[in-house]
Write an enzyme that holds these catalytic residues in place. Structure first.
Site, mmCIF file in Angstrom:
data_model
loop_
_atom_site.group_PDB
_atom_site.id
_atom_site.type_symbol
_atom_site.label_atom_id
_atom_site.label_comp_id
_atom_site.label_asym_id
_atom_site.label_seq_id
_atom_site.Cartn_x
_atom_site.Cartn_y
_atom_site.Cartn_z
ATOM 1 N NE ARG A 88 68.579 14.054 5.902
ATOM 2 C CZ ARG A 88 69.323 13.707 4.855
ATOM 3 N NH1 ARG A 88 70.060 14.616 4.228
ATOM 4 N NH2 ARG A 88 69.334 12.457 4.426
ATOM 5 C CE LYS A 102 70.045 12.027 8.579
ATOM 6 N NZ LYS A 102 69.294 10.779 8.822
ATOM 7 C CG HIS A 113 61.717 15.075 8.207
ATOM 8 N ND1 HIS A 113 63.013 15.508 7.993
ATOM 9 C CD2 HIS A 113 61.703 13.769 7.835
ATOM 10 C CE1 HIS A 113 63.742 14.497 7.536
ATOM 11 N NE2 HIS A 113 62.967 13.438 7.426
ATOM 12 N NE ARG A 153 64.639 14.352 3.957
ATOM 13 C CZ ARG A 153 65.684 14.318 3.138
ATOM 14 N NH1 ARG A 153 65.975 15.377 2.404
ATOM 15 N NH2 ARG A 153 66.436 13.242 3.054
ATOM 16 C CG HIS A 199 67.077 8.922 1.127
ATOM 17 N ND1 HIS A 199 65.783 8.703 0.692
ATOM 18 C CD2 HIS A 199 66.965 9.698 2.243
ATOM 19 C CE1 HIS A 199 64.934 9.323 1.492
ATOM 20 N NE2 HIS A 199 65.615 9.924 2.437
ATOM 21 C CE1 TYR A 259 58.700 10.342 1.498
ATOM 22 C CE2 TYR A 259 60.817 9.434 0.846
ATOM 23 C CZ TYR A 259 60.062 10.272 1.635
ATOM 24 O OH TYR A 259 60.688 11.048 2.590
#
Length: 302
Positions: free
Chosen positions: A153, A177, A248, A251, A274, A283
């Site tokens: 990110r 995150k 992004h 990514r 994730h 994806y």
């Protein structure tokens, strides 16, 4: 309880108890501030404790005229979290968002770049370009290489430290995150470009707070998110790329290209950081031809 007091308490809760990043906290704060601005603009005398379903419904109706369904859904989710906090702290008995349904937005598939697109963007970098004696072209090449090769990110890229580089082991430590850390593999080619930038970086007059920060501007401070967006935007313009791209996008391309080449979805999830594999599964919808090839190659009754 006043709105600003409730918001300040909520922000403290998000930071201390939930451990969210500053960027996430700002997003939650903006959701509540939109509601506060609506209340002020319409001179409504109401508090976070007394606001009810009808007030929220009227606000959502007005907002829906200005933002798309996806943004509307995001706003409702943020406000629901805020009022859940107030219920949790016994300021309220119920959440007025419980009866508000989010609009159906469908699943937006992420934009991706082809391998040729990525090569063209990186090749468009002027490696001889200097700014105040700093060869920023080499820096830009290194940061694009790591964006694509490691699937970071943009906030993870800007916060990357020299002490996070474990090149002998072939990994970098990434803080994602909620300050959650993960180790992501990094290939020799990307390592090479980062080492070139590190040699150049050594000649920058670096401010004390940023001595361990990998990517710096020419003033010796951490490179900003906005600057990385600008770098990518200018490169896309230089090669006449007919796509709107951002950090992004690299990514997304990282994950998509790994999947297309047979990588395990669970491994991609771990590298991307994730929490849920359902996030990574998006994806699977990008390249249906890849899924067809998998079926023809591996199914016993093809």
């Amino acid at each position: 309880m006043k709105w600003q007091n409730a918001l300040n308490d909520y922000k403290y809760y998000l930071k201390i108890e939930r451990g969210l990043s500053n960027n996430s906290i700002v997003n939650y704060e903006l959701d509540v501030e939109k509601l506060m601005h609506y209340i002020d603009a319409n001179q409504i005398t109401i508090s976070p404790i007394t606001i009810d379903y009808e007030d929220i419904q009227a606000f959502i109706y007005e907002v829906s005229k200005q933002i798309n369904p996806r943004s509307q859904s995001r706003l409702i989710s943020g406000l629901r979290s805020f009022f859940n906090y107030l219920v949790f702290e016994d300021y309220r008995k119920t959440n007025p968002l419980d009866q508000i349904e989010s609009p159906k937005t469908g699943r937006k598939l992420p934009d991706t770049l082809s391998i040729d697109d990525i090569d063209n963007l990186i090749n468009a970098i002027d490696l001889t370009k200097e700014y105040n004696g700093v060869r920023i072209g080499e820096r830009n090449r290194a940061l694009l290489e790591i964006l694509y090769s490691c699937g970071l990110r943009v906030s993870e890229l800007t916060n990357l430290k020299i002490s996070d580089l474990f090149f002998d082991e072939g990994f970098i430590k990434v803080t994602g995150k909620g300050d959650k850390q993960r180790f992501v593999p990094i290939g020799p080619n990307t390592q090479k470009y980062i080492l070139i930038w590190k040699d150049i970086r050594a000649y920058i007059d670096i401010l004390p707070d940023y001595r361990d920060t990998l990517f710096l501007n020419n003033r010796g401070k951490q490179l900003t998110r906005a600057m990385i967006f600008t770098i990518i935007k200018n490169l896309a313009k230089a090669i006449n790329l007919n796509k709107v791209i951002s950090p992004h996008t690299f990514r997304h391309s990282f994950a998509s290209h790994l999947l297309e080449n047979g990588a395990d979805l669970r491994a991609i999830q771990l590298m991307l950081g994730h929490e849920s594999i359902t996030t990574t599964e998006i994806y699977m919808h990008i390249d249906k031809s890849h899924l067809k090839e998998v079926l023809l190659k591996h199914h016993p009754r093809k």
